[in-house]
Scaffold this motif. Structure first.
Motif, short mmCIF file in Angstrom:
data_model
loop_
_atom_site.label_atom_id
_atom_site.label_comp_id
_atom_site.label_asym_id
_atom_site.label_seq_id
_atom_site.Cartn_x
_atom_site.Cartn_y
_atom_site.Cartn_z
N CYS A 22 41.71 52.93 61.58
CA CYS A 22 41.55 52.27 60.29
C CYS A 22 41.80 50.78 60.36
O CYS A 22 41.31 50.02 59.54
N ASP A 30 34.47 44.00 48.41
CA ASP A 30 33.95 43.89 47.06
C ASP A 30 34.71 42.76 46.36
O ASP A 30 35.91 42.84 46.16
N GLY A 32 34.80 42.01 43.44
CA GLY A 32 35.32 42.38 42.12
C GLY A 32 36.29 43.53 42.14
O GLY A 32 36.62 44.09 41.11
N SER A 33 36.76 43.91 43.33
CA SER A 33 37.63 45.08 43.44
C SER A 33 38.95 44.88 42.71
O SER A 33 39.50 43.78 42.70
N ALA A 34 39.43 45.96 42.09
CA ALA A 34 40.68 45.87 41.33
C ALA A 34 41.87 46.36 42.12
O ALA A 34 42.97 46.48 41.59
N LYS A 35 41.67 46.64 43.38
CA LYS A 35 42.77 47.18 44.18
C LYS A 35 43.80 46.08 44.47
O LYS A 35 43.48 45.07 45.08
N PRO A 36 45.04 46.28 44.01
CA PRO A 36 46.05 45.26 44.26
C PRO A 36 46.58 45.33 45.68
O PRO A 36 46.72 46.41 46.24
N SER A 44 41.75 39.80 41.55
CA SER A 44 41.47 40.70 40.44
C SER A 44 42.22 40.24 39.18
O SER A 44 41.70 40.35 38.07
N GLN A 47 40.25 37.48 37.64
CA GLN A 47 39.06 37.99 36.96
C GLN A 47 39.42 38.70 35.65
O GLN A 47 38.74 38.54 34.64
N GLN A 48 40.52 39.46 35.69
CA GLN A 48 40.94 40.17 34.48
C GLN A 48 41.31 39.19 33.38
O GLN A 48 40.96 39.39 32.21
N GLU A 51 38.05 37.38 32.06
CA GLU A 51 37.22 38.25 31.22
C GLU A 51 37.88 38.56 29.89
O GLU A 51 37.23 38.56 28.85
N ASP A 55 36.09 37.51 26.45
CA ASP A 55 35.71 38.63 25.57
C ASP A 55 36.36 38.47 24.21
O ASP A 55 35.71 38.62 23.17
N ILE A 58 34.81 35.32 22.19
CA ILE A 58 33.44 35.36 21.63
C ILE A 58 33.25 36.46 20.58
O ILE A 58 32.27 36.43 19.86
N ARG A 102 27.90 30.57 29.92
CA ARG A 102 26.85 31.57 30.12
C ARG A 102 26.64 32.46 28.90
O ARG A 102 25.60 33.08 28.75
N SER A 103 27.66 32.54 28.04
CA SER A 103 27.49 33.34 26.82
C SER A 103 26.54 32.63 25.86
O SER A 103 26.04 33.25 24.92
#
Lengths: 200, 148
Positions: A22, A30, A32-36, A44, A47-48, A51, A55, A58, A102-103
Motif C-alpha cells: 500500500c 482527488d 475534492g476529496s473530503a478525507k482528513p 477539504s 473548500q468546505q 462553499e 451558498d 447567494i 461565477r454565480s
C-alpha cells in the motif's frame, strides 16, 4: 518462548509486505476529496468553508433581492487569521471570490493588483507608445459598494492521545455607505485525531 | 517439537489472514449512492421534480436510506435537499457532493465540486443541502460514498 519470537517475526515480515503493497505509490489524487489527513487546516476544510459561505450568501433572501436586478461591486478584505497556524488565507478568499463571480451575482474589485494597474496606466499615459484616444484615464474605476470581511479562529484541545481542533470561519458583507452588515454567516469544522496504539 | 511446528504454522496462517484483511481494508475502493433530481414543468406549468436514486454499492444500500429529495428556487438559483437516514446503529462516516446540470443536461463547472464530510450517528436522520453554482442549473445529482 522461541515459538513466540518466531511468530512475532513472521507477523512482522508479512506485515511489512502488506504495508509495502500500500505504501510508496505515486498517483493523482482527488482534489475534492473530503478525507482528513491531519487536524491541521487542509484542502477539504478550505473548500468546505468557501462553499458554505458562497451558498449562504447567494440564497440569503435580502441578497437574492439585491442581486436580482444588478450585480453589486464588492471588495474583499484580508482574513483576520487568529488561528495558531500559518494559513494562506488569501487562498480562501480567492475561492470565495471566484465562486461568487461565477454565480453571476456579484462583481469584484481587486486591490492586490493596484500597483500593476497604476504602472500600466502610467505607461499608457506617458510612454508615448499608446494612442491617446484608447489610453485608459486615471480616476475612472468604480468604487466598491460592499466590503467582504472575515475572521478565522481555532480552538485546540489536547488530552492524552486525542487532539480536538475546532475551526470557525466568520464572514460578513458590510455596506460601505451605511456601515450596516447586510449578510453574515459562519462555518464550523471540528477535527478529532486519536493516536493509535502503533502510532498510526 | 512437532506440536511447536504446528502452532507456528497455524499462527502464521492466522497472522497472514489478518494482515491480508487489514491490507485489503486499507486499500479498497468503494462505490456509492447516486441520486438525481430534475426540474421540469407539467402541462399546467407547475414545477415538478423528477427523482431518481441509484445504489451502486450494496453495503451502502444496507447502511443508508434516502427518505426525501427536493429542489426549490431561491430567486433564479436552484437549491436541493436530501434527507438521509442511517440504518446502522453505529456512527457512520460518508462524504457527499452535489453535481449540477443545465437544461441541456451538461454538467456545470464539471469536476469542480468538492466532497463534504457527512457524519451520521446511529439511526440518525439528517438533511444535506446544496446550492447551485449559478442560475443555469436545472438538475442536480447527489453522490454519496464512504470515507475512502
Amino acid at each position: 518462548m522461541k515459538n513466540g519470537m518466531q511468530k512475532l517475526l513472521l507477523v512482522t515480515v508479512i506485515g511489512a509486505f502488506a504495508l509495502g503493497g500500500c505504501a510508496s505509490t505515486m498517483q493523482y489524487g482527488d482534489a475534492g476529496s473530503a478525507k482528513p489527513i491531519s487536524t491541521e487546516f487542509g484542502s477539504s476544510d478550505l473548500q468546505q468553508i468557501a462553499e458554505a459561505m458562497v451558498d449562504s450568501m447567494i440564497i440569503f433572501p435580502p441578497m437574492v433581492e439585491l442581486t436580482s436586478a444588478r450585480r453589486p461591486v464588492v471588495s474583499v478584505d484580508k482574513v483576520k487569521n487568529k488561528t495558531m497556524q500559518h494559513i494562506d488565507t488569501e487562498s480562501i478568499t480567492d475561492s470565495i471570490r471566484t465562486k461568487l463571480i461565477r454565480s453571476g451575482k456579484f462583481r469584484f474589485i481587486d486591490r492586490t493588483t493596484d500597483d500593476q494597474t497604476i504602472e500600466e496606466l502610467k505607461t499608457q499615459q506617458d510612454s508615448g507608445l499608446v494612442d491617446k484616444k484608447t489610453a485608459v484615464q486615471f480616476g475612472q474605476q468604480i468604487g466598491a459598494e460592499f466590503l467582504l470581511t472575515s475572521n478565522f479562529s481555532e480552538i485546540r484541545q489536547k488530552v492524552g492521545s486525542t487532539t480536538d481542533v475546532y475551526y470557525k470561519f466568520t464572514m460578513s458583507l458590510k455596506n460601505l455607505k451605511t456601515g450596516i452588515l447586510e449578510w453574515s454567516d459562519e462555518k464550523e469544522i471540528r477535527k478529532v485525531f486519536t493516536r493509535g496504539t502503533f502510532g498510526g | 517439537m512437532m506440536r511447536q511446528k504446528h502452532n507456528f504454522v497455524a499462527g502464521g496462517i492466522a497472522a497472514a489472514a489478518l494482515v491480508a484483511l487489514m491490507g485489503l481494508a486499507g486499500c479498497s475502493t468503494t462505490a456509492g449512492v447516486e441520486t438525481t433530481g430534475k426540474t421540469s414543468w407539467d402541462e399546467q406549468g407547475a414545477r415538478i421534480l423528477e427523482k431518481n436514486v441509484v445504489f451502486n454499492s450494496s453495503s451502502l444500500k444496507g447502511d443508508l436510506q434516502i427518505v426525501d429529495l427536493r429542489g426549490v428556487q431561491a430567486g433564479d438559483i436552484m437549491r436541493a435537499q436530501a434527507t438521509l437516514r442511517s440504518r446502522d446503529k453505529d456512527t457512520l462516516q460518508f462524504q457527499y457532493r452535489f453535481d449540477w446540470y443545465d437544461a441541456g443536461g451538461l454538467e456545470i463547472n464539471s469536476g469542480a465540486g468538492s466532497w463534504k464530510p457527512l457524519l451520521l450517528t446511529g439511526r440518525e436522520t439528517k438533511t444535506v443541502q446544496g446550492v447551485a453554482p449559478d442560475p443555469r442549473a436545472k438538475e442536480f445529482k447527489l453522490k454519496i460514498r464512504e470515507m475512502e
